[in-house]
Design a protein around this motif. Structure first.
Motif, mmCIF file in Angstrom:
data_model
loop_
_atom_site.group_PDB
_atom_site.id
_atom_site.type_symbol
_atom_site.label_atom_id
_atom_site.label_comp_id
_atom_site.label_asym_id
_atom_site.label_seq_id
_atom_site.Cartn_x
_atom_site.Cartn_y
_atom_site.Cartn_z
ATOM 1 N N ASP A 14 -54.210 38.922 18.441
ATOM 2 C CA ASP A 14 -54.173 37.684 19.186
ATOM 3 C C ASP A 14 -52.815 37.461 18.960
ATOM 4 N N ASN A 16 -51.206 35.425 21.104
ATOM 5 C CA ASN A 16 -51.290 33.678 21.319
ATOM 6 C C ASN A 16 -50.026 33.431 22.373
ATOM 7 N N ALA A 17 -50.059 34.496 23.222
ATOM 8 C CA ALA A 17 -48.703 34.384 24.270
ATOM 9 C C ALA A 17 -49.102 34.932 25.797
ATOM 10 N N LYS A 24 -53.416 32.683 32.745
ATOM 11 C CA LYS A 24 -53.922 31.458 32.535
ATOM 12 C C LYS A 24 -54.687 30.683 33.688
ATOM 13 N N TRP A 59 -59.994 34.109 25.660
ATOM 14 C CA TRP A 59 -60.329 32.857 25.361
ATOM 15 C C TRP A 59 -60.529 31.760 26.507
ATOM 16 N N GLU A 66 -57.849 31.724 29.271
ATOM 17 C CA GLU A 66 -56.522 32.424 29.041
ATOM 18 C C GLU A 66 -56.717 33.872 28.335
ATOM 19 N N LEU A 68 -54.941 35.915 25.624
ATOM 20 C CA LEU A 68 -54.054 35.801 24.495
ATOM 21 C C LEU A 68 -53.824 37.105 23.573
ATOM 22 N N ASP A 69 -55.332 37.894 23.942
ATOM 23 C CA ASP A 69 -55.323 39.051 22.904
ATOM 24 C C ASP A 69 -54.541 40.385 23.678
ATOM 25 N N HIS A 96 -62.638 33.731 20.410
ATOM 26 C CA HIS A 96 -61.889 35.168 21.113
ATOM 27 C C HIS A 96 -62.730 36.099 21.116
#
Length: 210
Positions: A14, A16-17, A24, A59, A66, A68-69, A96
């Motif tokens: 993850d 987170n980016a 997104k 997520w 989104e 993120l992973d 997630h």
């Protein structure tokens, strides 16, 4: 790390980016200056994204989805595993999705033989002594062992193995709900999903005793 590894390697997490704005859906659009450091890091490490099969968002909350992973590999890994794919499975005790990496070019299922494992919980079943007695009746030790193995596996599938069947059925229902929620959200589906997860947890606790 990338500078000291001279063999195949892969990284998944993850992060987170985002890499791109379309990672997104809903809410405020990601700003480019927030994505540049992540892109630069991936490029500097010489990593390549592993292709995703199915829903790529990992997520979600309310109307926001989104990604993120991520799963990345270097060039050597891509050459040695060209058929590798990523699947994001259902969420489990986390917000997630679970990352599943598979090599579609290698199928080992048929080459793996089913092994026998005695389960202590079998003794809790009233008919289990009958399985044991019948297996060794008029047989030597080796013949009895082979007979017991075959009889116990068949008995387990019919009697005890029903827990696994129920869990598979719950998983199919959860996958159906997940696909329906991708089309449109529903409070009814959310409540049903929560109820099914509770039933899955109950079966998991029961399975630990088997």
């Amino acid at each position: 790390m990338a500078g000291i590894i001279d063999s195949t390697w892969m990284v998944l997490s993850d992060f987170n980016a985002f890499l791109n704005p379309d990672d997104k859906v809903g809410g405020a659009r990601p700003e480019n200056n927030m994505m540049v450091p992540f892109r630069s890091c991936i490029d500097d490490c010489g990593l390549l994204e592993v292709p995703v099969v199915g829903d790529r968002f990992t997520w979600e909350r309310n109307e926001i989805k989104e990604r993120l992973d991520w799963v990345f590999r270097n060039f050597d890994w891509e050459v040695s595993h060209p058929h590798m794919k990523v699947h994001y499975n259902l969420c489990f005790k986390c917000d997630h999705r679970v990352i599943v990496v598979s090599d579609c070019g290698e199928s080992r299922r048929n080459s793996i033989s089913r092994f026998f494992k005695y389960q202590a919980a079998w003794c809790l079943k009233q008919d289990f002594p009958d399985i044991v007695n019948a297996s060794w009746e008029n047989k030597n030790w080796l013949q009895g062992c082979e007979s017991f193995k075959n009889s116990a596996i068949e008995w387990n599938d019919k009697v005890v193995g029903s827990v696994a069947v129920k869990k598979k059925e719950l998983l199919r229902r959860l996958e159906g709900i997940d696909k329906a929620r991708q089309i449109g959200r529903s409070n009814g589906l959310q409540r049903l999903e929560k109820k099914i997860w509770m039933e899955d947890n109950r079966l998991a606790a029961q399975e630990e005793l088997i």
